[in-house]
Design an enzyme around this catalytic site. Structure first.
Site, PDB file in Angstrom:
ATOM      1  N   CYS A   1       0.857  -1.187   0.000  1.00  0.00           N
ATOM      2  CA  CYS A   1       0.000   0.000   0.000  1.00  0.00           C
ATOM      3  C   CYS A   1       0.894   1.238   0.000  1.00  0.00           C
ATOM      4  O   CYS A   1       1.894   1.286   0.716  1.00  0.00           O
ATOM      5  CB  CYS A   1      -0.901  -0.004   1.242  1.00  0.00           C
ATOM      6  SG  CYS A   1      -2.068   1.359   1.321  1.00  0.00           S
TER       7      CYS A   1
ATOM      8  N   HIS B   1      -9.268  -3.533  -2.718  1.00  0.00           N
ATOM      9  CA  HIS B   1      -8.262  -2.814  -1.921  1.00  0.00           C
ATOM     10  C   HIS B   1      -8.648  -1.338  -1.826  1.00  0.00           C
ATOM     11  O   HIS B   1      -8.570  -0.734  -0.750  1.00  0.00           O
ATOM     12  CB  HIS B   1      -6.884  -2.979  -2.580  1.00  0.00           C
ATOM     13  CG  HIS B   1      -5.767  -2.263  -1.877  1.00  0.00           C
ATOM     14  ND1 HIS B   1      -4.753  -2.913  -1.213  1.00  0.00           N
ATOM     15  CD2 HIS B   1      -5.500  -0.934  -1.746  1.00  0.00           C
ATOM     16  CE1 HIS B   1      -3.915  -2.015  -0.702  1.00  0.00           C
ATOM     17  NE2 HIS B   1      -4.345  -0.800  -1.013  1.00  0.00           N
ATOM     18  N   GLU B   2      -9.102  -0.767  -2.949  1.00  0.00           N
ATOM     19  CA  GLU B   2      -9.455   0.670  -2.958  1.00  0.00           C
ATOM     20  C   GLU B   2     -10.743   0.949  -2.200  1.00  0.00           C
ATOM     21  O   GLU B   2     -10.817   1.899  -1.417  1.00  0.00           O
ATOM     22  CB  GLU B   2      -9.569   1.202  -4.392  1.00  0.00           C
ATOM     23  CG  GLU B   2      -8.329   0.999  -5.260  1.00  0.00           C
ATOM     24  CD  GLU B   2      -7.037   1.334  -4.563  1.00  0.00           C
ATOM     25  OE1 GLU B   2      -6.028   0.669  -4.843  1.00  0.00           O
ATOM     26  OE2 GLU B   2      -7.009   2.217  -3.689  1.00  0.00           O
TER      27      GLU B   2
ATOM     28  N   HIS C   1     -10.242   1.146   1.415  1.00  0.00           N
ATOM     29  CA  HIS C   1      -9.729   2.441   1.887  1.00  0.00           C
ATOM     30  C   HIS C   1     -10.872   3.416   2.171  1.00  0.00           C
ATOM     31  O   HIS C   1     -10.777   4.240   3.085  1.00  0.00           O
ATOM     32  CB  HIS C   1      -8.786   3.086   0.864  1.00  0.00           C
ATOM     33  CG  HIS C   1      -7.354   2.634   0.928  1.00  0.00           C
ATOM     34  ND1 HIS C   1      -6.602   2.665   2.075  1.00  0.00           N
ATOM     35  CD2 HIS C   1      -6.541   2.142  -0.029  1.00  0.00           C
ATOM     36  CE1 HIS C   1      -5.374   2.209   1.826  1.00  0.00           C
ATOM     37  NE2 HIS C   1      -5.320   1.878   0.555  1.00  0.00           N
TER      38      HIS C   1
HETATM   39  O1  LIG Z   1      -4.594   1.990  -2.332  1.00  0.00           O
HETATM   40  C1  LIG Z   1      -3.808   1.924  -3.269  1.00  0.00           C
HETATM   41  N1  LIG Z   1      -2.513   1.685  -3.075  1.00  0.00           N
HETATM   42  O2  LIG Z   1      -2.058   1.613  -1.815  1.00  0.00           O
HETATM   43  C2  LIG Z   1      -1.588   1.371  -4.151  1.00  0.00           C
HETATM   44  C3  LIG Z   1      -1.405  -0.136  -4.266  1.00  0.00           C
HETATM   45  C4  LIG Z   1      -2.706  -0.814  -4.676  1.00  0.00           C
HETATM   46  C5  LIG Z   1      -2.535  -2.324  -4.994  1.00  0.00           C
HETATM   47  C6  LIG Z   1      -2.012  -3.159  -3.816  1.00  0.00           C
HETATM   48  C7  LIG Z   1      -2.585  -4.550  -4.061  1.00  0.00           C
HETATM   49  C8  LIG Z   1      -3.784  -4.405  -4.933  1.00  0.00           C
HETATM   50  C9  LIG Z   1      -3.899  -2.956  -5.317  1.00  0.00           C
HETATM   51  C10 LIG Z   1      -0.329  -0.376  -5.292  1.00  0.00           C
HETATM   52  O3  LIG Z   1      -0.556  -0.154  -6.463  1.00  0.00           O
HETATM   53  N2  LIG Z   1       0.894  -0.818  -4.887  1.00  0.00           N
HETATM   54  N3  LIG Z   1       1.125  -1.041  -3.564  1.00  0.00           N
HETATM   55  C11 LIG Z   1       2.507  -0.874  -3.139  1.00  0.00           C
HETATM   56  C12 LIG Z   1       3.434  -1.641  -4.034  1.00  0.00           C
HETATM   57  C13 LIG Z   1       3.283  -1.195  -5.432  1.00  0.00           C
HETATM   58  C14 LIG Z   1       1.852  -1.198  -5.913  1.00  0.00           C
HETATM   59  C15 LIG Z   1       1.427  -2.544  -6.492  1.00  0.00           C
HETATM   60  O4  LIG Z   1       0.866  -3.339  -5.788  1.00  0.00           O
HETATM   61  N4  LIG Z   1       1.622  -2.709  -7.805  1.00  0.00           N
HETATM   62  C16 LIG Z   1       1.257  -3.834  -8.547  1.00  0.00           C
HETATM   63  C17 LIG Z   1       0.572  -4.942  -8.007  1.00  0.00           C
HETATM   64  C18 LIG Z   1       0.231  -6.009  -8.861  1.00  0.00           C
HETATM   65  C19 LIG Z   1       0.575  -5.938 -10.189  1.00  0.00           C
HETATM   66  C20 LIG Z   1       1.258  -4.815 -10.656  1.00  0.00           C
HETATM   67  N5  LIG Z   1       1.594  -3.778  -9.828  1.00  0.00           N
HETATM   68 NI    NI Z   2      -3.622   1.129  -0.480  1.00  0.00          NI
END
Ligand SMILES: O=CN(O)C[C@@H](CC1CCCC1)C(=O)N1NCCC[C@H]1C(=O)Nc1ccccn1
Ligand code: NI
Length: 183
Positions: A110, A153-154, A157
């Protein structure tokens, strides 16, 4: 432009408070905020811009993460088939879901959590979502796979729920019941 300074981290109250419905049609201000959230995701996935502005890559973002306690989410991701999906939505609501569960085999992270929290995050495999699009028009989506996980996940939040709230504390990598893994 939203940068990492605008993203609140664990401990900030906005992450644990429920967000309010957005009055429709959306105000110019809410419309702009949602557009900026989507811009963040697109910028963060551009290696040059991410490097230049120190952006942590994200595929989803919820308004409480930028201390806006409104029910708005943005999603910009490729799915397992390599198809690009972009959503900017107001008031998303899960109206039904499968009994079957799924989880990201890599676990979840996250942008508001500056540490890794290992473990599988069990989620519904398929969901039906009702929302309003950026212009305030009603949309209904049926989602599965990675997209279904990102939406959950969103939407979590918006309800003050963090991904690690779902992790089995005794056995973080226990195989969730009736679950199909999402690579
Ligand atoms: O609330 C929203 N957030 O916190 C951003 C999160 C949301 C994802 C987390 C898991 C499902 C949605 C986010 O995008 N990340 N979390 C931190 C690490 C980088 C990135 C990520 O998971 N990237 C990713 C995952 C799978 C495939 C490709 N890329
Ligand atoms: Ni998140």
């Amino acid at each position: 432009m939203i940068t990492m300074e605008d993203i609140v981290r664990e401990g900030h109250p906005a992450l644990r408070e429920p967000a309010s419905e957005v009055p429709l049609p959306p105000s110019a201000e809410d419309n702009d905020t949602l557009k900026q959230m989507l811009d963040y995701l697109q910028n963060s996935q551009d290696p040059e811009l991410a490097e230049k502005y120190g952006l942590r890559p994200g595929i989803g973002l919820a308004a409480p993460q930028i201390n806006v306690k409104k029910r708005m989410i943005a999603i910009h991701t490729m799915d397992e088939q390599g198809k690009q999906h972009t959503y900017a939505l107001y008031n998303p609501k899960i109206i039904s879901h499968s009994v079957e569960k799924s989880y990201l085999t890599s676990g979840e992270g996250c942008l508001s959590v500056d540490r890794s929290v290992p473990g599988f995050v069990p989620r519904n495999a398929r969901i039906r979502v009702k929302a309003a699009d950026i212009d305030g028009n009603p949309v209904e989506l049926r989602l599965k796979g990675l997209l279904s996980i990102v939406f959950q996940h969103e939407i979590d939040h918006l309800n003050g729920v963090m991904f690690y709230d779902h992790i089995n504390e005794e056995e973080p990598f226990a195989q969730p019941e009736q679950a199909t893994p999402v690579e």
